[in-house]
Every structure is written in structure tokens, then in C-alpha cells.
Enzyme design. Sequence first.
Site, PDB file in Angstrom:
ATOM      1  N   HIS A  87      12.939  29.520  40.112  1.00 24.38           N
ATOM      2  CA  HIS A  87      12.449  30.777  39.765  1.00 24.38           C
ATOM      3  C   HIS A  87      11.576  31.345  40.735  1.00 24.38           C
ATOM      4  CE1 HIS A  87      11.316  34.195  37.148  1.00 24.38           C
ATOM      5  NE2 HIS A  87      10.227  34.070  37.525  1.00 24.38           N
ATOM      6  N   ASP A 166      10.060  36.624  23.712  1.00 25.96           N
ATOM      7  CA  ASP A 166       9.451  37.138  24.983  1.00 25.96           C
ATOM      8  C   ASP A 166      10.019  38.503  25.416  1.00 25.96           C
ATOM      9  OD1 ASP A 166       8.380  36.595  27.794  1.00 25.96           O
ATOM     10  OD2 ASP A 166      10.498  36.756  28.195  1.00 25.96           O
ATOM     11  N   ARG A 173       4.202  44.672  26.954  1.00 25.90           N
ATOM     12  CA  ARG A 173       3.192  44.282  28.007  1.00 25.90           C
ATOM     13  C   ARG A 173       3.477  45.403  29.147  1.00 25.90           C
ATOM     14  NH1 ARG A 173       4.755  39.015  29.984  1.00 25.90           N
ATOM     15  NH2 ARG A 173       3.291  39.448  31.791  1.00 25.90           N
ATOM     16  N   SER A 188       5.743  33.591  29.539  1.00 29.25           N
ATOM     17  CA  SER A 188       7.084  34.504  29.624  1.00 29.25           C
ATOM     18  C   SER A 188       8.316  33.782  30.469  1.00 29.25           C
ATOM     19  CB  SER A 188       6.814  35.833  30.142  1.00 29.25           C
ATOM     20  OG  SER A 188       7.973  36.580  30.416  1.00 29.25           O
ATOM     21  N   LYS A 192      11.563  31.167  29.098  1.00 29.63           N
ATOM     22  CA  LYS A 192      13.158  31.305  29.303  1.00 29.63           C
ATOM     23  C   LYS A 192      13.604  30.242  30.082  1.00 29.63           C
ATOM     24  CE  LYS A 192      12.481  35.561  31.131  1.00 29.63           C
ATOM     25  NZ  LYS A 192      11.103  36.190  30.992  1.00 29.63           N
TER      26      LYS A 192
END
Length: 428
Positions: A87, A166, A173, A188, A192
Site C-alpha cells: 500500500h 471506513d 472526514r 482507515s 481495509k
Amino acid sequence: MAVEPFDTVDLIRTKRSSGTLSTAEIDWLVDAYTRGYVGDEQMAALAMAIFLNGMERREIRDLTLAMIASGERMSFGSLGKTTVDKHSTGGVGDKITLPLAPLVATFGVAVPQLSGRGLGHTGGTLDKLESIPGWQAAISNERMTEILSDVGAVICAAGSGLAPADKKLYALRDITGTVECIPLIASSIMSKKIAEGTAALVLDVKFGSGAFMADFEQSKLLAQTMVDLGKDAGVATSALLTDMEVPLGLTIGNALEVRESVEVLAGGGPADVVSLTVSLAEEMLRLAGITDADPAAALADGRAMDTWRRMIEAQGGDAAATLPVAAETHVVTATESGVLATQEALPFGIAAWRLGAGRARAQDPVQAGAGIELHVRPGDAVTAGQPLWTLHTDEPDRFERALESLEGAWSIGDSAPDRGPIVRERIQ
């Protein structure tokens, strides 16, 4: 009607006063918000209280686990392969996922890369791949498992069933000024990624002008927080802190970045893109228990390119097709001779976005061919009149605002400062 065990206002007051929420309170809060009992206005107040006063490590872990529990958890246990994912916190010209996923899969590891779309100046992996004719982002979990078993790598959209709490909180947000908050960012991302079911995860956490968090120390704190969350959930996790002060590679924009990624897979491409791709591949393979692999060799000898073609074709794409090209171009030339001294990533990302490569709202379309080609990098010698960058768009009236965003974003001088290695630190 069942009586709720907690009062939302009490929880807001606790965080407003720098107190801590219990595990039971956080579990209830996330569940109650997901089912609509806790309203957006109350969750917005709580998000701002967390933004201002922070959360303890245990609270962040509880929030992450509660968001995972709000939806389904995927499992790749039937594959018979180790799964490892990457990620990135996002940046300008960050196309690393494209060459990285097939490269790592070449060594027998499964790479289930659930990716997103771009919003604002940060490009989205799915938008980039959708510039390839026929390629489909949305596939079923069953098809995903089939591709992982056969090809070893898949890049696709996450299903709506993963961490729905989320998704709801992220949208809130975004409109309440509470995005840049380490407890909320970390929970967050990790909710995931953990729900995705991967056994190992490498985080590419950016710092610098074009990064989500520009400050190095804040980026390091975010990386450490996410690594801790991964370990707490039983996922082998590490992070690389990488430089996003200048754009990554020589292209910004969807089809332009796909073309550059293919160049990397063909054994060429810009040195910084190759270097970061190889560094992340080595880290992913290390977490997967493979220590004798040579990712650089797999790029050079065509093995990774073979996996790329199979990966694209498995999702309906034509890997040999000509990529879209924008209808209009505008070349920016050097005003004087010297050395390109500075080049800030963020304004270039904004310029590409204004050219049509990104979107201002989630429902906006993107132009496949829009973006910027960089002809020089900081430290390169330039002569007056030499092309510095080429802007691409289908709508020529976009050039003016894109050029406005580049004003003051670069300079020509006698020399360029030494930026150091692209990978600044590893956290594990």
C-alpha cells in the site's frame, strides 16, 4: 426497541476532554454509526475531537478492528501460495503498483492488490489501468482467486463489503477537514488491508511536497502506527519511508504512467521508478520468506513483462493495444540556461489534475491521455529554449489553469541540492 448501551454525546465529551474510549465504547460507536444510529454530525464532532486530541495505541487498534468487523473478511487460504500486498500513501507520478505486482508474482507469491481511484492531485491505480482498452477494475472475489491461482497477481477494485464503516467515515472526514489525522488515517488504511486477508503487507509511506503528509517525522509516526496495527492483527508488516519531494519518474497522468510502467517492465524506464520498484519487491519477497530472489534480473530478462501481459489479459485488457493520446499538447521551455535546481511535486500533481488526469469529486470522469511529460529532472543541465515538460489534455482551455499552478514550482540555477536516496528508512 433495544436500549443503546452508550450515549454518543458522552463519547464526544470524553474525546473533547482528551480522555480515552474503552474497547466496548469504540465497538458500539462504529457499529452504531454504520447502522445509522449515530448521525454524521455527531461522528464529525468526534472525528474533530480525535483530530485535535489524538488516540492511544490501544484505541487505534480497537477502532481498526471495529471497522474490520463492520464488513466481510476475505481469505486466500485455499491458494496454497503466500499472499503479500503493498500500500502506498500516494504521490505524484506514483505508478509503482503497475510494475511491482507482476514482478513480485513472478517469484511464485500471490499479490492481491486492491486499489482505488484518484481524488485531487493523487492519481488512482484503477484510473491508470482503465486507460488500457478493455481492462476491467470490478471483478468478483471468485474471479480474483482464480487469477491469483493462475497468474499470481491481480489489481482490482475493493468490494463494497470490505470495512463499510471506513468508507462512510472516510467520506465524512473528506468534507469536515479531518483527513490529516494519524489515528484516523492509520485505522482507515489498515482496516481495509487487514480485511483483505493478505498474510504480509509492505507500506510505502511518502514524505515531501507531493506526499499526503509532507513532514518526515509525521510520515514516520504514521508508518510506525500502521506497522504496529498490522502486527497486532497478525499480519507481517513493514514500511519504507520514501521521498516524494519531486515527481516520481518522468510522467504524471493515466495512460502516460502506464506507458512508463511498461518501459520499466521491458528493462528500461527512469532510474528512480526502477529503484523503488526493486526495493519494494525485495521487501515484499522478504516478508513472504523468499530471500534469494533477484527482482532486478526479472525486470531485465522479460519474466515480469510476461506476468504483466497475463495479468492485464485476465481482466479483459489488451496488453498490446495502443494507449490513448491526448488531443492537445503545450510545451514549456526553459527561460534561461543553467541547471534545473528545484521542482516541487505537489504543484505538478495539481497541474496534471487540472489538465483532466484527476477528479475533484468521486463521480467526475478522468481523461485517459491527460497529464504531464517531464523532459528533465533536478540536477539536469538545461539551455534556454529547451523543452522542460509537455502538458497533455483533450481540452485546450485547461492549459491556462494548469500553467498557473506551475508558477514558482520550479527554478533554474547553478546547481541542485543532493536529495539523498529515494528510500530513506525502513520500519519493521
